[in-house]
Design an enzyme around this catalytic site. Sequence first.
Site, PDB file in Angstrom:
ATOM      1  N   GLY A 176     133.875  23.814  78.172  1.00  0.00           N
ATOM      2  CA  GLY A 176     133.322  22.469  78.113  1.00  0.00           C
ATOM      3  C   GLY A 176     132.424  22.307  76.916  1.00  0.00           C
ATOM      4  O   GLY A 176     132.019  23.275  76.266  1.00  0.00           O
ATOM      5  N   ASP A 179     118.203  14.001  83.756  1.00  0.00           N
ATOM      6  CA  ASP A 179     119.542  13.621  83.301  1.00  0.00           C
ATOM      7  C   ASP A 179     120.536  13.666  84.457  1.00  0.00           C
ATOM      8  O   ASP A 179     121.571  14.334  84.378  1.00  0.00           O
ATOM      9  CB  ASP A 179     119.977  14.528  82.144  1.00  0.00           C
ATOM     10  CG  ASP A 179     121.118  13.909  81.329  1.00  0.00           C
ATOM     11  OD1 ASP A 179     121.406  12.702  81.524  1.00  0.00           O
ATOM     12  OD2 ASP A 179     121.720  14.624  80.516  1.00  0.00           O
TER      13      ASP A 179
END
Length: 865
Positions: A565, A683
């Site tokens: 990723g 976040d």
Amino acid sequence: MERSLALLLPLIGTLAIIHIVQAQSQQGFISLDCGLPANERSPYIDSNTEIQYTSDATFIQSGKTGKVQANMEDRFLKPYSTLRYFPDGIRNCYNLNVEKGRNHLIRAWFMYGNYDGHDNSPRFDLYLGPNPWATIDLHKLENGTREEIIHIPTSNKLQICLVKTGETTPMISALEIRPMGNDSYITESGSLKLFFRIYLTESKNYIRFPNDVYDRQWIAFFWREWTQISTTSDVGTSNHYELPKAALASAAIPTNASAPLAIEWTPPNPNTQYYLYRHFAEIQDLQKNETREFNMLWNGDVMSSDPVIPDKLDISTFYSSSPRTCDEGDCNFQLKRTNRSTLPPLLNALEVFTVIKFPQSETNETDVAAIINIEATYGLSRINWQGDPCVPQQFRWDALNCSNTDASTPPRITSLNLSSSGLTGNIAAAIQNLTQLEKLNLSGNDLNGTIPQSLQRKGGLQLFRHGNPRLFPSESPTVSTGKSFPVVIVASVASAAILIVVLVLVLVLRKKKPSTVQVVHPPPSRPTMNVPYANSPEPSIEMKKRRFTYAEVMKMTNNFERVVGEGGFGVVCHGTVNGSEQVAVKLLSQSSTQGYKEFKAEVDLLLRVHHTNLVSLVGYCDEGDHLALIYEFVPNGDLRQHLSGKGGKPIVNWATRLRISAEAALGLEYLHIGCTPPIVHRDVKTTNILLDEQFKAKLADFGLSRSFPVGGETHVSTVVAGTPGYLDPEYYQTSRLGEKSDVYSFGIVLLEMITNQPVIDRNRRKSHITQWVGSELNGGDITKIMDPKLNGDYDSRSAWRALELAMSCADPTSARRPTMSHVVIELKECLVSENSRRNMSRGMDSLSSPEVSMVFDSGMIPRAR
Ligand SMILES: *[C@@H]1O[C@H](CO)[C@@H](O)[C@H](O)[C@H]1NC(C)=O
Ligand SMILES: *[C@@H]1O[C@H](CO)[C@@H](O)[C@H](O)[C@H]1NC(C)=O
Ligand SMILES: *[C@@H]1O[C@H](CO)[C@@H](O)[C@H](O)[C@H]1NC(C)=O
Ligand SMILES: *[C@@H]1O[C@H](CO)[C@@H](O)[C@H](O)[C@H]1NC(C)=O
Ligand SMILES: *[C@@H]1O[C@H](CO)[C@@H](O)[C@H](O)[C@H]1NC(C)=O
Ligand SMILES: *[C@@H]1O[C@H](CO)[C@@H](O)[C@H](O)[C@H]1NC(C)=O
Ligand SMILES: *[C@@H]1O[C@H](CO)[C@@H](O)[C@H](O)[C@H]1NC(C)=O
Ligand SMILES: *[C@@H]1O[C@H](CO)[C@@H](O)[C@H](O)[C@H]1NC(C)=O
Ligand SMILES: *[C@@H]1O[C@H](CO)[C@@H](O)[C@H](O)[C@H]1NC(C)=O
Ligand SMILES: *[C@@H]1O[C@H](CO)[C@@H](O)[C@H](O)[C@H]1NC(C)=O
Ligand SMILES: *[C@@H]1O[C@H](CO)[C@@H](O)[C@H](O)[C@H]1NC(C)=O
């Protein structure tokens, strides 16, 4: 007018006390004859007042006893002839039990009487708990003085402290505490400090207990311009003030019947605030054609709209709930007859108080009880362990530190140093009651037994126990470390941790040729690493290696072979440790050495956070320019992928969505309330909710996002915290992200989960998801809001409930957002509601547990591809 207030002090032993024999309860009275010698009988009944006095010895640990000079004993009768003085320590305190929330009369007596033969009158301060009460200066007060307040204690413990302020030695003669009724002397602000309390009579007697049930002392006062009137009839006293009948049986009227009755005094300082309690009773027989009616004036202004007409043989008490000040010069209280009054004004009794404020809160009662218990358990005797442990700061107990916020917040004990204090036996149970403790030093004692679990596990507690060879952690009594180590280390990120480190993702990672990196042989002792899985016991922290070399990182990722990723701030590679344990390695590059220490502190913090719904940080690498964070590997992608169906991920059903969101909420709740200091994720978004092989949700990247700018060095100044669309709108005003900012972001996650709409879509009429849902809600048709891919397969009650919850989380005003704990409860209830529908619709599963099922429902496992 010369009206010396010294006149108003009772002269002990020289005046007769009015004495009407009458059985009166002394319930709740505390009457201490300070310094009463041990060989004298205690308690004893004072023959003048019938008050039972006891020795003060059991109410204070310090001080010495003294007695006024022999030739003064007839001036200072018991209980004022003996005293306690304090040659040692700065602050010495009495500890008394009172009833919290109830008014008390509190009176302290100081009669120097040259007890020490030095003829040097002392001067010192008197404190009530942590607050200054009075400065006692016995100079020129050869007959002594007293201080009296009417005060409502804020706890069941009352501390009265004498504080040395100069060369002279503090001393005290007597202490008297009287609980009072609830309905009298209630003020708007502050407590009442007695200025004077008089009853108007030409006699010289003064009144106190037993005639006054609260043992107030009424001083006889009269002025030559007045005429006394009196009655032998019984005067009613049944209002809440419980005045002694004797104080009302006489009154003063002005001799010149058309003149006002006036009382004046000079204020000690011009801003002094006063409360006046005025007691009236008509004690003359009035004829039909006679009236007594008058106004009360304060510095010339009428004090109440209606004039006073005293009731016949019955008390009326006048007071105002807010205090008054005097103008320039004297304070002037007057009674002036009205035009229709045929008789002059009268006054029976008057009390004048000044306002005294005690703004500093006492230390939290639980903490105080715990530290006193610890003191007793170990038999500690430290000279300054007296009075409030934390405040005022200059008298804070040795070996303690406390949180000191504002005066109105009870301080809490945050650190305790009991090192080398000769402690033996077990760790005192009461230490666990110091719930805000951050640092505990028990080094260098001879403690034995085990460390209570709660002290080891408690987030944020640093425990130092070096040098107690017989003391073991409760989990593994065989582990014996020679050196002190923190059981849980938490770096203080309170202010800190604006992590200024600027780390930039290594976009060009693969350009870096592995050959340019010096490959070294694995070190002789390879670190063992356990990836903490939810159901495997947590390895003890000190046994685990957290720091890896760059060479080890390269080896575990097989030279960064498999990129799994690319996050906002790093490339993520798959890795393996010990041949089988899977990890995700996030590579970062350090563009600035500034803030490195903070980076390290924050990593240390995150390494200690463990929760089954949080992706564990298991290690890190910081070698030169090479920075890497090593996480537990979570194989099943993120929630966003599953919602969108991209990358071959299936669409999850409604019950699974609820369960995933409840689990993510649990992780977030843990960061907010299970960690000390609380961690703000900063976040929260669907791509940060990862799913393991069992589809259990695990929140990733907490606490770090503020550290990583997006876009590299050129954007150093604009450190991005959060992701557009998820970002708390209040952030723009306050520039601060708190727990409630996470709640906002979580609300957006819930909306995505419910609607499967993009968070921001410029092509949509309402581009932000909250606006879109808000406008759709007006239609009241939930099917237009819910993700169409769910095909209507959901319980609409649970859907509505989740939707309402999501919108309240995403409220623009942070104060109106719920806490994560509330969110968790709501989501669990939604899940129960949805699961019961599914069970019913299947017409089966009578065995299924009715309780919230957070375990995986096998019907929802995505099919193997
Ligand atoms: C102290 O009391 C005595 C009587 O016992 C009196 O004569 C004297 O004036 C008093 N002193 C003061 C300062 O009030
Ligand atoms: C004072 O008030 C409390 C409750 O506010 C009550 O329980 C108590 O009995 C009252 N005491 C008196 C003396 O009125
Ligand atoms: C009585 O008081 C009134 C009003 O203050 C005053 O005018 C009058 O002179 C006084 N009479 C005497 C005799 O002092
Ligand atoms: C009230 O009446 C009595 C007689 O009953 C009289 O002597 C007296 O002067 C009167 N007082 C007033 C103020 O009028
Ligand atoms: C009382 O009398 C004074 C003058 O003697 C007058 O100014 C005042 O208005 C009167 N007050 C009332 C309430 O009648
Ligand atoms: C004192 O601390 C205890 C334990 O943390 C807490 O339950 C209590 O509410 C605190 N009391 C006050 C007045 O803050
Ligand atoms: C006590 O704690 C405060 C912060 O709460 C800190 O500034 C201070 O240095 C500490 N004092 C001691 C003696 O540790
Ligand atoms: C802790 O207490 C010990 C023994 O009283 C003392 O020697 C030491 O200096 C204290 N440490 C701190 C940090 O206050
Ligand atoms: C704990 O106390 C010991 C002995 O006084 C001292 O050497 C040590 O530095 C203390 N630790 C901390 C963190 O204050
Ligand atoms: C711990 O020490 C105390 C006295 O120092 C002793 O009485 C007790 O038996 C000890 N307990 C253990 C478990 O060793
Ligand atoms: C700890 O606090 C609780 C509740 O305040 C109390 O019941 C308990 O007795 C305390 N334990 C100790 C050892 O002081």
